[in-house]
Scaffold this active site. Structure first.
Site, PDB file in Angstrom:
ATOM      1  N   ASP A   1     -22.954 -31.592 -17.753  1.00  0.00           N
ATOM      2  CA  ASP A   1     -23.642 -30.308 -17.735  1.00  0.00           C
ATOM      3  C   ASP A   1     -23.254 -29.613 -16.431  1.00  0.00           C
ATOM      4  O   ASP A   1     -23.557 -30.108 -15.347  1.00  0.00           O
ATOM      5  CB  ASP A   1     -25.162 -30.540 -17.811  1.00  0.00           C
TER       6      ASP A   1
ATOM      7  N   LYS B   1     -26.082 -18.447 -14.003  1.00  0.00           N
ATOM      8  CA  LYS B   1     -26.313 -18.371 -12.561  1.00  0.00           C
ATOM      9  C   LYS B   1     -25.084 -17.830 -11.847  1.00  0.00           C
ATOM     10  O   LYS B   1     -25.191 -16.961 -10.986  1.00  0.00           O
ATOM     11  CB  LYS B   1     -26.658 -19.750 -11.993  1.00  0.00           C
TER      12      LYS B   1
ATOM     13  N   TRP C   1     -33.261 -32.270 -15.763  1.00  0.00           N
ATOM     14  CA  TRP C   1     -33.835 -31.022 -16.266  1.00  0.00           C
ATOM     15  C   TRP C   1     -34.697 -31.358 -17.488  1.00  0.00           C
ATOM     16  O   TRP C   1     -34.229 -32.056 -18.388  1.00  0.00           O
ATOM     17  CB  TRP C   1     -32.687 -30.091 -16.650  1.00  0.00           C
TER      18      TRP C   1
HETATM   19  N1  KET Z   1     -28.379 -27.027 -17.617  1.00  0.00           N
HETATM   20  C1  KET Z   1     -29.086 -27.144 -16.493  1.00  0.00           C
HETATM   21  C2  KET Z   1     -28.907 -28.337 -15.639  1.00  0.00           C
HETATM   22  C3  KET Z   1     -29.972 -26.123 -16.153  1.00  0.00           C
HETATM   23  O1  KET Z   1     -30.648 -26.257 -15.015  1.00  0.00           O
HETATM   24  C4  KET Z   1     -30.133 -24.990 -16.973  1.00  0.00           C
HETATM   25  C5  KET Z   1     -31.105 -23.948 -16.651  1.00  0.00           C
HETATM   26  C6  KET Z   1     -29.345 -24.919 -18.122  1.00  0.00           C
HETATM   27  C7  KET Z   1     -28.485 -25.952 -18.416  1.00  0.00           C
HETATM   28  C8  KET Z   1     -29.411 -23.767 -19.087  1.00  0.00           C
HETATM   29  O2  KET Z   1     -28.768 -22.635 -18.669  1.00  0.00           O
HETATM   30  P1  KET Z   1     -28.291 -21.500 -19.710  1.00  0.00           P
HETATM   31  O3  KET Z   1     -28.888 -20.255 -19.220  1.00  0.00           O
HETATM   32  O4  KET Z   1     -28.743 -21.867 -21.083  1.00  0.00           O
HETATM   33  O5  KET Z   1     -26.805 -21.505 -19.629  1.00  0.00           O
HETATM   34  N2  KET Z   1     -32.067 -24.171 -15.847  1.00  0.00           N
HETATM   35  C9  KET Z   1     -33.075 -23.243 -15.325  1.00  0.00           C
HETATM   36  C10 KET Z   1     -33.678 -22.326 -16.322  1.00  0.00           C
HETATM   37  C11 KET Z   1     -34.219 -23.012 -17.539  1.00  0.00           C
HETATM   38  O6  KET Z   1     -35.050 -23.914 -17.425  1.00  0.00           O
HETATM   39  O7  KET Z   1     -33.828 -22.590 -18.641  1.00  0.00           O
HETATM   40  C12 KET Z   1     -34.127 -24.062 -14.585  1.00  0.00           C
HETATM   41  O8  KET Z   1     -34.044 -25.305 -14.530  1.00  0.00           O
HETATM   42  O9  KET Z   1     -35.046 -23.459 -14.011  1.00  0.00           O
END
Ligand code: KET
Length: 397
Positions: free
Chosen positions: A211, A246, A130
């Site tokens: 993660d 999610k 990511w």
């Molecule tokens: N870790 C991973 C691997 C991840 O894909 C995301 C979010 C997050 C953490 C952060 O999630 P939070 O909402 O802070 O609990 N990914 C999607 C959104 C983004 O980029 O913020 C994405 O990859 O599209």
């Protein structure tokens, strides 16, 4: 005063969301950001979450500050969800958990902690990962390196190379690992591979940082916690940041947590203290509403089983879309192999489309993917999957 400030190039994921929203074309399809949309193309509010919020509203509670570490029942429920209710590490008080501002907040607080207490360690993350992982750890002052992960030749994990790379790391290196539903590739370690990796982490004295952003979207809620539990069972000291964005479809509520599994209860108390100090200096305390949702959905038996059903439905719909896209593309381009849509897990597929092909998809067909070729399968539905397949076939032809 601010002339010297450098312009921000924009985030590769959020910038695409802005571009998508500004796109006037009626048939546009957003397969960029990792958000689950339902069969109607809507961002769902889960019934379990709606009912939890109704209960919260009914209770009509005041709105005090939460403690720096977050709400106690939320933290307890998170621990039970991650480790299983009766895990020895929980009974022994060896796990320090804080409620955080999404899992991003948790990742960052944990990274700040590690930079303060392991200042000469470097961070190693999967190639690819990511985008924000690198940004976050670099912002804390870490040198960030990659370890081999995705094998483009096989579409699987380059496991031998990954393991060899970890075997060569200095003690106390920080190793970021996706617990399930790897972002962006959708390619996960098998249980047997985790079992081979854990002794390496232990023997080399590495600090694993898991993660877990997609719990329940891979194989199941408990199944997707395999890595967390296996590391804890092996007696490792490690970090895990987990998200409900999610799995509860509560993106903007910022529901997440950070847990540090420690060798002893005394060390867990020390770590918890420093995590609280880090939080206090950053945002002081986490959101109250987030705590109320998470604690109720996980802690109320009826809401819990409803939520588990809703997670299963989301997971199954993603699988159905994987099969539909695979079938449509195989029909259109019988000479090409699209099995990866079926074998990859979670929201994302790594399509192998080049940045030029992704640009063409967006510009000519109004289909939005991340430029790495990552596609969010959860943006597909039975009305747009045929158009998307046609667009992909057109750029591949
Ligand atoms: N870790 C991973 C691997 C991840 O894909 C995301 C979010 C997050 C953490 C952060 O999630 P939070 O909402 O802070 O609990 N990914 C999607 C959104 C983004 O980029 O913020 C994405 O990859 O599209």
């Amino acid at each position: 005063m601010f002339e010297h400030v450098q312009p921000y190039a924009g985030d590769p994921i959020f910038a695409l969301v802005d571009a998508f929203n500004a796109d006037p074309r009626p048939g546009k399809v957003n397969l960029s950001i990792g958000i689950y949309f339902d069969e109607q193309g809507r961002l769902p509010v889960l019934d379990s979450v709606r009912r939890a919020e109704a209960l919260l509203l009914e209770a009509g509670g005041a709105k005090p500050y939460l403690p720096m570490e977050g709400d106690a029942s939320c933290r307890r429920e998170v621990q039970a969800l991650l480790f299983g209710r009766d895990h020895a590490a929980l009974r022994q008080g060896r796990v320090a958990t804080i409620q955080t501002v999404g899992s991003s907040g948790g990742l960052r607080v944990g990274a700040d902690f590690l930079k303060a207490w392991f200042p000469s360690s470097a961070v190693w993350m999967s190639d690819p990962t990511w985008d924000n992982h690198r940004s976050m750890f670099e912002a804390c002052g870490f040198a960030v390196h990659g370890y081999p992960y995705y094998d483009a030749a096989t579409g699987g994990v380059a496991f031998d190379r990954m393991k060899a790379a970890l075997e060569g790391l200095p003690a106390r290196s920080i190793v970021l690992l996706h617990a399930c539903c790897h972002n962006p590739t959708g390619v996960d370690l098998t249980r047997a591979q985790w079992d081979q990796l854990i002794p390496v982490l232990a023997q080399r004295g590495l600090i694993a940082y898991l993660d877990l952003a997609y719990q329940g979207f891979g194989e199941g809620i408990d199944e997707d916690a395999y890595a967390v539990r296996a590391l804890a069972n092996a007696g490792l000291a490690f970090f895990v940041a987990n998200s409900f964005s999610k799995s509860m479809s509560v993106y903007g509520e910022r529901c997440g947590a950070l847990s540090a599994v420690c060798p002893s209860a005394a060390e867990a108390a020390l770590v918890l203290g420093q995590l609280k100090f880090t939080v206090r200096r950053n945002y002081s305390s986490p959101p109250l509403h987030a705590a109320g949702i998470v604690a109720r959905v996980l802690g109320d038996a009826a809401l819990r089983s409803q939520w588990e059903g809703e997670v299963a439905q989301m997971r199954e719909r993603i699988l159905a879309m994987r099969r539909a896209l695979h079938a449509a593309l195989t029909r259109k381009l019988p000479g090409r192999r699209f099995e990866y849509f079926l074998t990859q897990r979670g929201m994302f597929s790594y399509t192998g489309l080049t940045p030029a092909q992704v640009d063409e998809l967006r510009e000519r067909h109004a289909v939005y993917l991340i430029r790495s070729g990552r596609m969010c399968i959860a943006g597909l539905n039975s009305r747009n999957v045929a158009t998307v397949a046609e667009a992909i076939a057109a750029v591949l032809a």
